[in-house]
Design a protein around this motif. Structure first.
Motif, short mmCIF file in Angstrom:
data_model
loop_
_atom_site.label_atom_id
_atom_site.label_comp_id
_atom_site.label_asym_id
_atom_site.label_seq_id
_atom_site.Cartn_x
_atom_site.Cartn_y
_atom_site.Cartn_z
N PRO A 101 0.83 -1.21 0.00
CA PRO A 101 0.00 0.00 0.00
C PRO A 101 0.86 1.26 0.00
CG PRO A 101 -0.05 -1.06 2.14
CD PRO A 101 0.72 -1.96 1.24
N PRO A 102 0.26 2.38 -0.40
CA PRO A 102 1.01 3.64 -0.34
C PRO A 102 1.50 3.91 1.08
CG PRO A 102 -1.02 3.92 -1.58
CD PRO A 102 -1.07 2.56 -0.95
N ASP A 103 2.64 4.60 1.14
CA ASP A 103 3.15 4.97 2.45
C ASP A 103 3.00 6.47 2.62
OD1 ASP A 103 5.10 5.82 0.66
OD2 ASP A 103 6.58 4.36 1.29
N GLY A 104 3.47 6.98 3.72
CA GLY A 104 3.39 8.41 3.97
C GLY A 104 1.97 8.88 4.24
N ARG A 105 1.68 10.10 3.82
CA ARG A 105 0.41 10.74 4.16
C ARG A 105 -0.81 10.00 3.64
NH1 ARG A 105 0.28 16.54 2.58
NH2 ARG A 105 2.52 16.50 2.61
N PHE A 106 -0.65 9.14 2.62
CA PHE A 106 -1.79 8.42 2.05
C PHE A 106 -1.84 6.94 2.46
CE2 PHE A 106 -0.80 11.95 -0.91
CZ PHE A 106 -1.96 12.68 -0.70
N SER A 107 -1.18 6.61 3.55
CA SER A 107 -1.12 5.21 4.00
C SER A 107 -2.49 4.63 4.38
CB SER A 107 -0.14 5.07 5.16
OG SER A 107 -0.58 5.83 6.27
N ASP A 108 -3.47 5.50 4.67
CA ASP A 108 -4.81 5.00 4.99
C ASP A 108 -5.45 4.25 3.82
OD1 ASP A 108 -4.66 6.05 7.53
OD2 ASP A 108 -5.90 7.81 7.09
N LEU A 109 -4.91 4.41 2.63
CA LEU A 109 -5.44 3.68 1.47
C LEU A 109 -5.27 2.17 1.62
CD1 LEU A 109 -4.19 6.03 -1.38
CD2 LEU A 109 -6.57 5.70 -0.63
N GLU A 110 -4.45 1.76 2.58
CA GLU A 110 -4.26 0.33 2.84
C GLU A 110 -5.59 -0.37 3.09
OE1 GLU A 110 -1.67 -2.66 5.69
OE2 GLU A 110 -1.70 -0.53 6.14
N MET A 111 -6.56 0.34 3.68
CA MET A 111 -7.86 -0.29 3.97
C MET A 111 -8.57 -0.73 2.69
SD MET A 111 -10.58 2.67 4.88
CE MET A 111 -9.40 3.86 5.44
N LEU A 112 -8.16 -0.19 1.54
CA LEU A 112 -8.77 -0.55 0.27
C LEU A 112 -8.08 -1.73 -0.41
CD1 LEU A 112 -9.49 3.08 -0.84
CD2 LEU A 112 -11.23 1.32 -0.52
N ALA A 113 -7.11 -2.34 0.24
CA ALA A 113 -6.40 -3.49 -0.33
C ALA A 113 -7.34 -4.61 -0.78
CB ALA A 113 -5.35 -4.00 0.63
N PRO A 114 -8.42 -4.92 -0.06
CA PRO A 114 -9.31 -5.99 -0.52
C PRO A 114 -9.94 -5.74 -1.89
CG PRO A 114 -9.73 -5.52 1.79
CD PRO A 114 -8.81 -4.45 1.28
N VAL A 115 -9.93 -4.51 -2.37
CA VAL A 115 -10.50 -4.18 -3.68
C VAL A 115 -9.73 -4.90 -4.79
CG1 VAL A 115 -11.08 -2.30 -5.29
CG2 VAL A 115 -11.38 -1.98 -2.84
N LYS A 116 -8.49 -5.32 -4.50
CA LYS A 116 -7.70 -6.00 -5.52
C LYS A 116 -8.42 -7.23 -6.07
CE LYS A 116 -4.69 -8.81 -2.48
NZ LYS A 116 -5.80 -9.31 -1.73
N ASP A 117 -9.27 -7.83 -5.27
CA ASP A 117 -10.01 -9.02 -5.69
C ASP A 117 -11.24 -8.70 -6.52
OD1 ASP A 117 -8.18 -10.66 -4.31
OD2 ASP A 117 -9.32 -10.46 -2.44
N TYR A 118 -11.50 -7.41 -6.79
CA TYR A 118 -12.67 -6.97 -7.55
C TYR A 118 -12.23 -6.04 -8.67
CZ TYR A 118 -14.95 -8.84 -3.44
OH TYR A 118 -15.36 -9.68 -2.42
N PRO A 119 -11.66 -6.59 -9.75
CA PRO A 119 -11.12 -5.75 -10.83
C PRO A 119 -12.12 -4.74 -11.41
CG PRO A 119 -10.46 -8.03 -11.14
CD PRO A 119 -11.44 -8.00 -9.99
N ALA A 120 -13.39 -5.07 -11.40
CA ALA A 120 -14.38 -4.13 -11.93
C ALA A 120 -14.48 -2.86 -11.09
CB ALA A 120 -15.75 -4.80 -12.01
N ARG A 121 -13.96 -2.88 -9.87
CA ARG A 121 -14.01 -1.72 -8.97
C ARG A 121 -12.73 -0.88 -8.98
NH1 ARG A 121 -19.25 -1.09 -7.77
NH2 ARG A 121 -20.14 -2.90 -6.75
N HIS A 122 -11.70 -1.36 -9.66
CA HIS A 122 -10.41 -0.66 -9.64
C HIS A 122 -10.52 0.76 -10.19
CE1 HIS A 122 -7.91 -4.65 -9.61
NE2 HIS A 122 -8.69 -4.51 -8.54
N ALA A 123 -11.15 0.93 -11.34
CA ALA A 123 -11.21 2.25 -11.98
C ALA A 123 -11.88 3.28 -11.09
CB ALA A 123 -11.91 2.16 -13.33
#
Length: 149
Positions: A101-123
């Motif tokens: 996941p991103p580090d630094g100020r945007f590290s909270d994006l880690e919570m979106l890691a499960p989205v990797k299993d849903y390619p239709a949601r990536h965009a």
């Protein structure tokens, strides 16, 4: 699995978007739309000395896109274009390649890691970061001495 995707923390972020609206006189505005689902993000930025000085966003997206936009809105002030590009690229790699996941100020994006299993949601999940990097790039080009007319 769906509970991992739509955690209480993610839903809380999605429901509390910071910096909603439009700026009066932005240096740049960019709109991005996810063709598959129709999610839309419009961002306005003001850039001073290569740093995001002000930011506003209009987000019409699913909870995943809203959560990513919420993380962006909470931490974008003070960010530079290179920092935003790294965060966007790390975020994209996390979703599409299972990267860290991103580090630094945007590290909270880690919570979106499960989205990797849903390619239709990536965009739709990436929209806000795609829009802000393009907007800051445009604003920087307009406000830099080399980009000034």
């Amino acid at each position: 699995m769906i509970d991992d995707l739509y955690s209480a923390k993610l839903l809380k972020l999605a429901a509390n978007l910071p910096r909603v609206g439009r700026l009066d006189a932005p240096d740049a505005s960019v709109e991005k739309v996810a063709k598959l689902c129709g999610s839309r993000v419009l961002v306005d930025v003001k850039v001073e000395d290569g740093v995001v000085a002000d930011f506003a966003q209009e987000v019409k997206a699913c909870a995943l896109g809203q959560a990513a936009a919420s993380v962006l809105g909470a931490h974008v002030i003070g960010a530079t274009l290179p920092e935003l590009e790294v965060a966007r690229d790390q975020f994209r790699a996390m979703l599409k390649e299972g990267g860290s996941p991103p580090d630094g100020r945007f590290s909270d994006l880690e919570m979106l890691a499960p989205v990797k299993d849903y390619p239709a949601r990536h965009a739709s999940t990436l929209l806000a970061f795609e829009a802000v990097t393009e907007a800051v790039r445009q604003a920087t080009a307009r406000t830099s001495p080399a980009g000034a007319a």
